[in-house]
Structures are given as structure tokens and as C-alpha cells.
Design a protein around this motif. Structure first.
Motif, mmCIF file in Angstrom:
data_model
loop_
_atom_site.group_PDB
_atom_site.id
_atom_site.type_symbol
_atom_site.label_atom_id
_atom_site.label_comp_id
_atom_site.label_asym_id
_atom_site.label_seq_id
_atom_site.Cartn_x
_atom_site.Cartn_y
_atom_site.Cartn_z
ATOM 1 N N VAL A 228 -8.106 -30.409 18.315
ATOM 2 C CA VAL A 228 -7.910 -30.392 19.760
ATOM 3 C C VAL A 228 -6.949 -29.274 20.158
ATOM 4 O O VAL A 228 -7.190 -28.526 21.121
ATOM 5 N N GLN A 231 -8.239 -25.600 20.546
ATOM 6 C CA GLN A 231 -9.218 -25.262 21.582
ATOM 7 C C GLN A 231 -8.604 -24.352 22.649
ATOM 8 O O GLN A 231 -7.445 -24.517 23.037
ATOM 9 N N VAL A 234 -6.807 -25.948 25.757
ATOM 10 C CA VAL A 234 -5.499 -26.542 25.479
ATOM 11 C C VAL A 234 -4.449 -25.471 25.295
ATOM 12 O O VAL A 234 -3.319 -25.573 25.802
ATOM 13 N N ASN A 374 -8.766 -34.309 27.987
ATOM 14 C CA ASN A 374 -10.141 -33.847 28.176
ATOM 15 C C ASN A 374 -10.743 -33.370 26.859
ATOM 16 O O ASN A 374 -11.892 -33.689 26.533
ATOM 17 N N GLU A 375 -9.974 -32.602 26.118
ATOM 18 C CA GLU A 375 -10.496 -32.055 24.863
ATOM 19 C C GLU A 375 -10.664 -33.144 23.814
ATOM 20 O O GLU A 375 -11.611 -33.120 23.034
ATOM 21 N N TYR A 376 -9.761 -34.129 23.807
ATOM 22 C CA TYR A 376 -9.901 -35.236 22.853
ATOM 23 C C TYR A 376 -11.180 -36.016 23.131
ATOM 24 O O TYR A 376 -11.936 -36.340 22.204
ATOM 25 N N HIS A 378 -13.839 -34.899 24.594
ATOM 26 C CA HIS A 378 -14.981 -34.039 24.238
ATOM 27 C C HIS A 378 -15.214 -34.059 22.729
ATOM 28 O O HIS A 378 -16.371 -34.101 22.273
ATOM 29 N N GLN A 379 -14.160 -34.026 21.945
ATOM 30 C CA GLN A 379 -14.319 -34.053 20.486
ATOM 31 C C GLN A 379 -14.947 -35.364 20.027
ATOM 32 O O GLN A 379 -15.802 -35.377 19.142
ATOM 33 N N SER A 415 -17.802 -32.623 29.599
ATOM 34 C CA SER A 415 -18.055 -32.536 28.167
ATOM 35 C C SER A 415 -19.539 -32.308 27.897
ATOM 36 O O SER A 415 -19.917 -31.464 27.070
ATOM 37 N N ARG A 418 -20.808 -28.781 28.546
ATOM 38 C CA ARG A 418 -20.454 -27.775 27.533
ATOM 39 C C ARG A 418 -21.514 -27.679 26.444
ATOM 40 O O ARG A 418 -21.633 -26.643 25.776
#
Length: 825
Positions: A228, A231, A234, A374-376, A378-379, A415, A418
Motif C-alpha cells: 500500500v 503506491q 499514497v 482507499n489503497e488498502y 483496492h488491494q 477501485s 482502475r
């Protein structure tokens, strides 16, 4: 003795020794014989790897269910023989290459034989076994957990331990037979690539089955957080944060890492299985049973789609119950978005290991935290982990669906944008309780307007209720929503646009999607005995009813949903009115007054507010029925044109408030359907284009009256809100002030009527009604003031004729005062 005879001897000896120990606790499909019988072609069972324990277990399984044996040979049309059981890969070779194997030697030989003899064919039956995964197992210990199936291939010693520890909780799944000749026919001209393609097809199948059962391979929590932090979004947020605070980027990244550990789950397969055992015992103590409906829709999507579970939120039990149900059905429990308030000592770490990831109630003013979260998310989604969150934001204290919050849905859509080629599906789920654990707390919070903070001590207080009966729980899966197809239909050019915060399609899609999901949840509602009794008895003036009338009304409610259901997947209760009443008495919701002229059913002043919660669970199913019934409460006879003109302005607002689908039918068509059902049930008498209510003294008139009373509180709230707004010139009152004044007036009305109904003046209900009016364009805000168009006064004027003169006078008098004085007081 030949080598084949020696192998057969050891095979039989191994099956006899292992057969006394193995127990198949879960079998998919339930009738495997239907898959492998009635085929003209020979059958070959395909295992993913050549493990002795799997081979022996398959032999025992086929023997017990009288299926074709995997131990012998099959003969092709030209006389060539092949084993009836094959492994796609050799375990040692597969482990050495870490699963990156594109050719199967055993399959190559079989394909070669079919290429030489075009008139031959075989059916391949993929078989997957899970040691220790079967959810029905009743007892479990640490040794069983450590030897249960996962993603990695284990050595012989650990596999032996797994057979010993988990041999009595074995799950086996058989795939649909597939013709090898058909697979070859769809291949490429290149013979070698064709063989690789067939091997990959089977390998993907085995991976999909394992993904469905135990979820993706769980990476270490620290590894995921590091991913994360790498990215670009982030890192950009960390750089901006460092500039704002005048510090180095490293300090901001350290802060982002702390956010990551604050958020991230730490899912553990052993803990999941341990919790399954604990929760199973808890449900058996709390509830009489958990009824699951529509789970086959989830099974059809699992393994091929990223799943996002979106249940309604009525209790803290919701997320525990759903994870338990999914695990029991052989599906991977999801990662669950939980409020940070639940990350408390002892409870928080356990929930993390069960898949909970924690979020703050607001991201406002903290761009770095928002970027990490947000990135967590998405992962998680991009790696195939199922996710669960509640679009209502918090638990419903009123028992009805709350207005959806846009936050999590917006992040999920970004997410997906993307990587739009990935398949994602939302799974709406309705959870209905005959008796909710937090009912007393909800009433207290509605009265005081204050929410009690969750603490470990508060959890211990809940445990004192374990000896009380809480009835049954209904878990109903609504119609799944495949996101890509939905967006293609509603926003055809969404794939060509960016997914940033300013994207036009995203601004429109989030509220549109939230309403669609909430509607699908409500469409899967389960009608319970408690909700039907509550719907009836709360419609009486003094919350007391003759038992004969209650029985007739319960039968009427059932018939309305059977003939004209209020949702596509409505679940109706079993048995009949006598059993439903007995159920309500058993759970302590109502009491019986014995009388020589006939028993009475009543509810105490203390219990009455609780029953509103259960009534509100299903009120949306009867919204149109009750609206039509209410129209005849103060009108003895109405023609169709007058009735439509009277109700059509009100119905769109009710559709929004109760999240009822706006389908292709116009209101007149829906209205005709209700009138026809009412005539069939004797609630109305039709004469051409005119309908009239039954005469005074007719029992059907009492049933019509009780049905109409169900919607009366909703209409009264709307009347109060509209009337209050009309007392101000257009564009002179703020939304917050209107909500506050309407709440005070509604509370005053309940006091004047001598009612104990804190749910009636819940401010969130007024806020939800305003949301729906804004969405429909009846209201809009300009410079933080409310504006309305001419339709609103007209609708208010028409609605006045719905109320009887005494109630209309009371409402008009109430709202004609000086509400701003009340608010300031």
C-alpha cells in the motif's frame, strides 16, 4: 504376483485402514451420483496433485456412494486402457516449480490417444478435497487448526498429521463432467499450445474452487501494508502532508504506515475456524435456528467475481452471523469494514483476525489517511478477497433501511474503475431477527438521542441475555448486481472516463448505485410472525385486539404478499396464524388476556416501542397496500381518477423513503393491481370504475382500517415536515432547522396523543425524507437554504383530504404555531 496385483493389495489395505477413520462431513453437489451416472463415455477422475491421501479418500468416497470406482482402468473404443483416476500434476514437481507448470504428463498421454483414434472420448470429472475445511465439524482444537487445508502444498509428514487430525471433517467437491474431445475441439491450431491450454483450463478450475472455499492466499499483514505504501497515490499524499507540516517525506510515510496498521485486518484461518465453532454454539444458545435463502446465487459468482457483500445493518450480530453462514456454506468469509469504535481491547485484535478492518467515521481533513484507506481497500479487492460493509453506515435504531452513505461505495467504484476488466458483483443481503439483541438499547437511544459507547464491559452485559429466547434468524440473499454490466447499462461511456473525484459518471453512479442496492436488500425481506403481529396490533387504538380479528388480519397480510408481493424475493413465514401468535407469545412480545367472551391479545406500554422496530422491518412490503387502504379511511367511495390524483403525488416520496423499486409500470397499473387484490379479499367492493369500503359493522372494514393505520405515522411525519416548510417563504429556512423543528413537533404530537413512540420523531427519518425529495427535484438548496417548487404545496393540499377531520385539525393546529420558538427553546 504381478506388480499390478501388489499395488491393488496395498490400495485395498490402505482403503480399509483409512475408511474406518474418514468422515465426509460436506459433499458438493449433495447428489454426486447425478453427475457421474447416465454417461455413455468412460469417466476419469482428475485430482489436482498426486497425493496418496487424496487418492485413497476418493476411492473410499466412491465406494460408499456406489459411484464408478477410480481404482480400475477405463477402456477406450479402440481397446487402449487408462487409469480411471489421474492427477493433473506430480506433487514434488509442482512444489519445485511453485505451481508454474503448464503441461500435464498424464493428460498428454490421454490427449495423444484421442488424437490417434478420433472416435474415442472420455469425460473428465475434477475432484477437490479439503482436509479440515468442512464447516459442520462440531469439535476442534489447535492441532486440527494447524493441519487444516490452505494454499501451500505440504510435505508428507504434515499431510499425514492432517489426515489424522482432520480425517473426520473431510469435504469433497466434484465438478461437472467435461468432454475431453470438446476441450480439444476448441483448441488452437498449434498442437502443443492446445495441450497447454487444456491444462491451464483445469488448473484454473481447481484454483477457482479453492478460492471459493478458503479465499485468496493470505499475505502477511506487514507485506500488504508495504505494498500500500509503495503506491503513487499514497506517496503523493504523504509528500503533500509533509509539505503542509514542514517535515520530511519519511516522517509522513511513517505516519501512513501507522494508519495502515490501524486499518488493516490480520485474517487468520485458524482463528476463523475457531470462531466458527464458538459462534455455532452461541447461535444454538441464542436462536432457534438460522434460515438461509438464495445462497446458490453467491456460490455461482464466488471464484469468478470479486464479491462485495452489502447487508442491511440491524445488529452487531450481523457481521458475525454472515461470516458464520458463509463459512458454513463452504464460502470464504469476507474482510469486514468496521467502525473504529469496535477496535477496543481484547475485542479488536480478535475481530482483526476474523477479517475486520477498521475505519474512522470521517476522513475529512486527513488526505493521507483517506489515501491509505482507499489503497488498502483496492488491494483487498484486486487480490480477490471478498469484502463486506454496511451502506447504511450504522445500525438502524428504527428497524427500517436507513439512507445509504456514499463513502465506501465511492471507494469501491474507484477501485473497479482502475481495473474495469475484473468482474465485481455486489451481493445484497437482508437479515431479519424475530427478536433483536439490542432492542432495549435502541429504544433508550431513540428517547435520549445519545448513543452509548461500545466497551468490553458492555459486551459482557449482553451475555446476561443468553438465557432468553431470541427466535429464528432469516438470512436472505437479494438479487446480485454485477457492477460492470450495471454501469454499462446506466453509464455507457464510463470506461472511457477517468475515475477521479471529478468524474461525471462517478458523481451520478454513487447515489444511483446506493439506491439500487438498498432496494435489492428490501426486496429480499423476510416476513416473520413477529413483524406481522406487530404490524397488526400497533394499528389498534389501544394496542389490544380480539384474537379472532387478529387471526383474520394475519391471514389477510399473508394473502396480500402471496398475491401481490412488495418485493421480488419476499420470504413468507411457514405454518399459519395460530402458530404465529404462539411464537409471539413465546418470545414475550405480546400477552394474552383470557376473557369469557373471547381472549384478547395486548402489548404493554413498555413493549409497544419495541414492536415498532419489528413492524418497520417489513413496512415497505405493505406501503402501497396500506396507502390505498388509508385513502378509504376518510372516503367511503372513490372513483379511479380521483384515487389516482390523490395518491400519485405521495407515492414517489414513499418509494424513496422505503426504497421500493420504480419499475417500468406506471402508478395507475400498480394501483389497479392493488384494487383487484382488495376486491378479491373482500376489503373493497368494486362497481365499474368506482370502489367503496365495506359497510360499518362488516369485519372486512376493520381489516381495511388496520391495514391503513400501518402507513399513518409515515404520512403524519410527511404532513408535519411539509406544513412546517410552507410556513416559511421560499429560500428562508435551512435544512438543519427544518429537521429540528419537525422533530420537535412530531415529539409534541406523540405526547398529546399519549403515545410512547420515540421512533416516530427520530430525526433521521425526517433527514431521509428530505434526501428523497431532493433526489426527485422537489427541493434544492441554495446558499444553505431550502427552495421548493409548486408541486410541493399542491401535494400538501391534496394529502389533507386523506386525514379525518379531527386528525387533520390536530396536525394543522400543531404546525400553525411558531416552530422557530420551539427550536430555540
Amino acid at each position: 504376483m504381478s506388480e499390478t496385483s501388489i499395488q491393488g493389495f496395498w490400495q485395498r489395505l490402505g482403503c480399509r485402514a483409512l475408511g474406518a477413520w474418514l468422515r465426509f462431513r460436506s459433499i458438493d453437489p449433495e447428489n454426486p451420483g447425478a453427475l457421474v451416472t447416465g454417461h455413455d463415455r468412460p469417466i476419469i477422475y482428475i485430482l489436482p496433485v498426486s497425493a496418496l491421501s487424496d487418492r485413497l479418500a476418493l476411492s473410499i468416497f466412491c465406494q460408499r456412494l456406489d459411484l464408478p470406482s477410480p481404482d480400475g482402468d477405463i477402456c477406450l473404443a479402440h481397446g487402449r486402457r487408462f487409469p480411471a483416476r489421474m492427477a493433473l500434476f506430480d506433487a514434488t514437481h509442482y512444489r519445485r516449480h511453485r505451481g508454474h507448470v503448464d503441461r500435464s504428463t498424464s493428460l498428454d498421454h490421454l490427449i495423444t490417444a484421442l488424437e490417434e483414434y478420433p472416435d474415442s472420448d472420455v469425460d473428465l470429472v475434477p475432484v477437490t478435497l479439503f482436509w479440515g475445511r468442512a464447516p459442520q465439524r462440531e469439535r476442534v482444537g489447535l492441532r486440527h487448526l494447524l493441519t487444516a487445508d490452505g494454499w501451500s502444498l505440504v510435505g508428507r509428514l504434515q499431510r499425514l498429521a492432517g489426515v489424522i487430525m482432520n480425517g473426520r471433517s473431510l469435504e469433497i467437491r466434484l465438478g461437472e463432467p467435461v468432454s475431453l474431445r470438446t476441450l480439444m475441439a476448441h483448441g488452437d491450431v498449434d498442437e502443443q499450445f492446445n495441450r497447454i491450454r487444456i491444462t491451464r483450463f483445469l488448473r484454473r478450475y481447481f484454483r477457482r474452487v479453492r478460492l471459493q472455499a478458503i479465499g485468496p492466499d493470505l499475505s502477511h499483514r506487514r507485506t500488504l501494508i508495504r505494498r500500500v505504501l509503495r503506491q503513487p497515490a499514497v506517496r503523493a499524499a504523504a509528500h503533500d502532508n509533509a509539505l503542509e507540516l514542514g517535515e520530511r517525506d519519511e516522517r509522513a510515510l511513517q505516519r501512513a504506515e501507522r494508519y495502515g496498521f490501524e486499518i488493516a485486518a490480520n485474517m487468520s484461518a485458524p482463528v476463523l475456524r475457531f470462531l466458527y465453532q464458538v459462534l455455532g454454539r452461541l447461535w444454538n444458545r441464542l436462536y432457534d435456528g438460522v434460515d438461509v435463502h438464495g445462497i446458490e446465487d453467491v456460490e455461482a459468482l464466488a471464484g469468478t467475481h470479486e464479491l462485495v457483500y452489502v447487508p442491511c445493518h440491524r445488529s452487531h450480530i450481523d457481521y458475525l452471523l454472515l461470516s458464520y453462514v458463509l463459512y458454513q456454506e463452504g464460502l470464504m468469509p469476507p474482510h469486514i469494514a468496521a467502525g473504529r469504535n469496535l477496535d477496543m481491547p481484547l475485542i479488536g485484535p480478535l475481530l482483526r483476525r476474523a477479517g475486520a478492518f477498521f475505519m474512522r467515521r470521517s476522513f475529512k481533513g486527513n488526505r493521507l489517511y483517506a489515501a491509505v484507506f482507499n489503497e488498502y481497500l483496492h488491494q483487498l479487492l484486486s487480490q480477490g478477497h471478498p469484502v463486506e460493509y454496511f451502506i447504511e453506515g450504522g445500525r438502524s435504531r428504527t428497524g427500517r433501511m436507513l439512507s445509504p452513505k456514499p463513502g465506501m461505495l465511492s471507494m469501491t467504484l474507484r477501485s473497479h474503475a482502475r481495473a474495469p476488466s475484473r468482474e465485481m458483483a455486489f451481493v445484497p443481503i437482508y437479515i431479519g431477527y424475530e427478536k433483536v439483541l439490542e432492542s432495549n438499547a435502541y429504544i433508550r437511544e431513540l428517547r435520549t438521542g445519545k448513543k452509548r459507547k461500545e466497551t468490553p464491559l458492555g459486551l459482557l452485559r449482553v451475555l446476561r441475555h443468553l438465557r432468553q429466547p431470541f427466535g429464528r434468524v432469516q438470512v436472505s440473499v437479494g438479487e446480485p448486481l454485477v457492477l460492470g454490466s450495471y454501469l454499462d447499462q446506466r453509464f455507457p461511456d464510463w470506461r472511457s472516463q477517468e475515475a477521479g473525484s471529478e468524474a461525471d459518471w462517478l458523481r451520478e453512479a454513487v447515489p444511483d448505485l446506493s439506491l439500487e442496492i438498498a432496494t435489492r436488500i428490501n426486496h429480499a425481506a423476510a416476513l416473520t410472525p413477529i413483524s406481522m403481529v406487530a404490524l397488526t396490533i400497533l394499528a389498534t387504538p389501544h394496542r389490544t385486539i380480539e384474537i379472532d380479528l387478529l387471526m383474520r388480519q394475519l391471514k389477510t397480510l399473508y394473502a396480500l404478499q402471496a398475491q401481490l408481493p412488495g418485493g421480488k424475493r419476499v420470504r413468507l413465514p411457514e405454518q399459519g396464524p395460530p402458530e404465529w401468535l404462539a411464537r409471539s407469545e413465546y418470545l414475550g412480545m405480546v400477552s394474552r388476556i383470557e376473557h369469557s367472551l373471547g381472549d384478547l391479545i395486548t402489548v404493554s406500554d413498555e413493549r409497544a416501542p419495541l414492536l415498532t422496530w419489528y413492524r418497520n422491518n417489513v413496512l415497505h412490503l405493505f406501503a402501497l397496500h396500506a396507502l390505498v387502504a388509508f385513502a378509504f379511511r376518510n372516503n367511503a367511495r372513490l372513483d379511479f381518477t380521483t384515487l389516482e390524483r390523490l395518491l400519485s403525488p405521495i407515492w414517489p416520496a414513499l418509494q424513496q423513503e422505503f426504497f421500493i423499486e420504480a419499475d417500468d409500470k406506471d402508478f395507475a397499473e400498480h394501483l389497479h393491481g392493488v384494487l383487484d387484490v382488495f376486491v378479491a379479499l373482500g376489503l373493497l367492493k368494486g362497481n365499474g370504475d368506482t370502489w367503496q369500503r365495506p359497510e360499518t359493522g362488516d369485519e372486512a372494514r376493520e381489516r381495511l382500517y388496520l391495514l391503513g393505520r400501518a402507513i399513518q405515522p409515515t404520512l403524519e411525519r410527511g404532513f408535519i415536515l411539509f406544513s412546517t416548510l410552507m410556513h416559511y417563504p421560499n429560500g428562508t429556512i435551512s435544512r438543519e432547522m427544518l429537521e429540528a423543528q419537525s422533530q420537535l413537533l412530531a415529539e409534541r404530537l406523540t405526547r398529546l396523543q399519549g403515545l410512547n413512540a420515540p421512533e416516530f420523531f427520530d430525526r433521521r427519518l425526517f433527514a431521509g425524507l428530505l434526501d428523497s425529495l431532493e433526489r426527485d427535484g422537489w427541493l434544492w438548496q441554495s446558499q444553505e437554504k431550502l427552495n421548493f417548487d409548486a408541486r410541493l404545496p399542491e401535494a400538501l393540499m391534496k394529502s389533507r383530504t386523506l386525514f379525518d377531520p379531527a386528525l387533520r385539525h390536530r396536525l394543522t393546529e400543531l404546525t400553525a404555531g411558531r416552530p422557530h420558538t420551539e427550536a430555540s427553546a
